[in-house]
Scaffold this motif. Sequence first.
Motif, mmCIF file in Angstrom:
data_model
loop_
_atom_site.group_PDB
_atom_site.id
_atom_site.type_symbol
_atom_site.label_atom_id
_atom_site.label_comp_id
_atom_site.label_asym_id
_atom_site.label_seq_id
_atom_site.Cartn_x
_atom_site.Cartn_y
_atom_site.Cartn_z
ATOM 1 N N GLY A 145 0.816 -1.199 0.000
ATOM 2 C CA GLY A 145 0.000 0.000 0.000
ATOM 3 C C GLY A 145 0.848 1.245 0.000
ATOM 4 O O GLY A 145 2.049 1.226 -0.276
ATOM 5 N N ILE A 146 0.236 2.345 0.355
ATOM 6 C CA ILE A 146 0.940 3.628 0.361
ATOM 7 C C ILE A 146 1.942 3.665 1.508
ATOM 8 O O ILE A 146 1.716 3.120 2.575
ATOM 9 C CB ILE A 146 -0.090 4.763 0.479
ATOM 10 N N GLN A 147 3.073 4.275 1.279
ATOM 11 C CA GLN A 147 4.125 4.381 2.283
ATOM 12 C C GLN A 147 4.190 5.822 2.798
ATOM 13 O O GLN A 147 4.386 6.758 2.023
ATOM 14 C CB GLN A 147 5.475 3.976 1.687
ATOM 15 N N LEU A 148 4.022 5.990 4.107
ATOM 16 C CA LEU A 148 4.086 7.318 4.726
ATOM 17 C C LEU A 148 5.090 7.287 5.863
ATOM 18 O O LEU A 148 5.201 6.286 6.585
ATOM 19 C CB LEU A 148 2.708 7.703 5.292
ATOM 20 N N SER A 149 5.809 8.401 6.049
ATOM 21 C CA SER A 149 6.692 8.516 7.206
ATOM 22 C C SER A 149 5.845 8.812 8.452
ATOM 23 O O SER A 149 4.649 9.149 8.348
ATOM 24 C CB SER A 149 7.696 9.646 6.983
ATOM 25 N N GLY A 150 6.468 8.731 9.634
ATOM 26 C CA GLY A 150 5.730 9.048 10.859
ATOM 27 C C GLY A 150 5.206 10.473 10.850
ATOM 28 O O GLY A 150 4.072 10.735 11.258
ATOM 29 N N ALA A 151 6.025 11.421 10.387
ATOM 30 C CA ALA A 151 5.586 12.821 10.332
ATOM 31 C C ALA A 151 4.403 12.987 9.382
ATOM 32 O O ALA A 151 3.471 13.758 9.656
ATOM 33 C CB ALA A 151 6.751 13.704 9.901
ATOM 34 N N GLU A 152 4.435 12.259 8.253
ATOM 35 C CA GLU A 152 3.324 12.354 7.303
ATOM 36 C C GLU A 152 2.045 11.748 7.895
ATOM 37 O O GLU A 152 0.944 12.236 7.630
ATOM 38 C CB GLU A 152 3.696 11.646 6.000
ATOM 39 N N VAL A 153 2.190 10.697 8.709
ATOM 40 C CA VAL A 153 1.018 10.106 9.372
ATOM 41 C C VAL A 153 0.354 11.130 10.289
ATOM 42 O O VAL A 153 -0.864 11.348 10.239
ATOM 43 C CB VAL A 153 1.429 8.855 10.177
ATOM 44 N N LEU A 154 1.163 11.798 11.118
ATOM 45 C CA LEU A 154 0.598 12.799 12.030
ATOM 46 C C LEU A 154 0.016 13.980 11.267
ATOM 47 O O LEU A 154 -1.009 14.546 11.663
ATOM 48 C CB LEU A 154 1.675 13.280 13.003
ATOM 49 N N ALA A 155 0.664 14.362 10.163
ATOM 50 C CA ALA A 155 0.136 15.470 9.361
ATOM 51 C C ALA A 155 -1.229 15.112 8.768
ATOM 52 O O ALA A 155 -2.137 15.953 8.714
ATOM 53 C CB ALA A 155 1.127 15.813 8.245
ATOM 54 N N ARG A 156 -1.381 13.862 8.318
ATOM 55 C CA ARG A 156 -2.672 13.434 7.767
ATOM 56 C C ARG A 156 -3.756 13.469 8.843
ATOM 57 O O ARG A 156 -4.893 13.877 8.588
ATOM 58 C CB ARG A 156 -2.572 12.021 7.191
ATOM 59 N N VAL A 157 -3.416 13.032 10.067
ATOM 60 C CA VAL A 157 -4.403 13.028 11.151
ATOM 61 C C VAL A 157 -4.790 14.468 11.510
ATOM 62 O O VAL A 157 -5.973 14.788 11.689
ATOM 63 C CB VAL A 157 -3.847 12.286 12.388
ATOM 64 N N SER A 158 -3.802 15.345 11.605
ATOM 65 C CA SER A 158 -4.099 16.745 11.927
ATOM 66 C C SER A 158 -4.945 17.400 10.847
ATOM 67 O O SER A 158 -5.812 18.228 11.130
ATOM 68 C CB SER A 158 -2.794 17.534 12.110
ATOM 69 N N SER A 159 -4.695 17.028 9.581
ATOM 70 C CA SER A 159 -5.406 17.665 8.468
ATOM 71 C C SER A 159 -6.847 17.188 8.340
ATOM 72 O O SER A 159 -7.597 17.714 7.512
ATOM 73 C CB SER A 159 -4.669 17.419 7.155
ATOM 74 N N LEU A 160 -7.256 16.199 9.145
ATOM 75 C CA LEU A 160 -8.665 15.785 9.116
ATOM 76 C C LEU A 160 -9.580 16.932 9.552
ATOM 77 O O LEU A 160 -10.790 16.879 9.329
ATOM 78 C CB LEU A 160 -8.879 14.581 10.042
ATOM 79 N N GLY A 161 -8.995 17.940 10.216
ATOM 80 C CA GLY A 161 -9.797 19.091 10.622
ATOM 81 C C GLY A 161 -10.663 18.821 11.824
ATOM 82 O O GLY A 161 -11.718 19.457 11.996
#
Length: 317
Positions: free
Chosen positions: A274-290
């Motif tokens: 599947g898609i590969q994300l770094s730890g920082a990108e994981v947290l950024a995605r969660v924060s961007s959920l709004g």
Amino acid sequence: MFEASSMMFIYVETPLHAGTGRGLGGVDLPIQRERVTGYPIVQASSLKGRLRAEGRKKSKESPTEEERKQGWLSTAEFEAIFGPETERASEHAGALSPGDAKILLFPVRSLAGVFAWTTSCDVLARFLRDTEIVGLRPEWNVPPEPASGEVLIFGTELLARDGVVLEEFTFSHQQSDEIQEIVQNIGKWLAQNALPEGDEYRYWREALPNRLAILPRDAFRDFTVFSTEVITRVRLEPETKTVAEGALWTEEHLPVDTLLYAPLMATPTRAKNGIQLSGAEVLARVSSLGLTRTVLGGDETVGRGVVALRFVTGGAS
């Protein structure tokens, strides 16, 4: 090993019941607490489940560019961050790991100022320890432990004559300008960094430094044990509108205006195909959920458990 971390602050807007099931004490349905200190907590599994549910609501197979800007996740990203659905749970773990939500400020009724946000040196020291783990570095120090029967405050808003009266207990107020400055700095930092950011919270952010009360550790522990909100509930017989036999029970809740915090940690995603994300990108995605508000604990259908959220980015570990 976790690659990135951040802090999630949780401000209680309606009474919060994160329960443990049947209790053996005076309350039928008590809230979750730490075994040693007795402080209220919300267990990490509850937070992880709620974040997963919120992430699922904002994910689809192929979000449009406009939806991407609004924080939508693809299904592949959702499963990489939160893990696959139950029937495929053995394929890989999710990359997001919340910790338990711990108490930071607990509101207590005050003779002056209506209520005070109380805390203790123990709680503040644990908070500083946890902020170090996630890479936050508040610019204040924990003040000396107040003597029994004393309280550390800033200003005069909580003073009723010469003391601070919380519930039926009176605390003396004798402190230096240096201690007052420390309390003020802690209150300002929490107001600017931990309370919710919306305009509806501007009044409360301005009020916090003047209503912060640092108590002796034993007194704070006792307030968190004995001053929670206990609500009695009944179930009525639909035909007679009388209480059904055995359908009277009490529930313990964290009161409105309680502030908790929980570390969020992340590893690189583990989905091999599947898609590969770094730890920082994981947290950024969660924060961007709004996510600015969600519901935790039980009794959602009677309006309980509404909390405001604030995500504060930490550093690499």
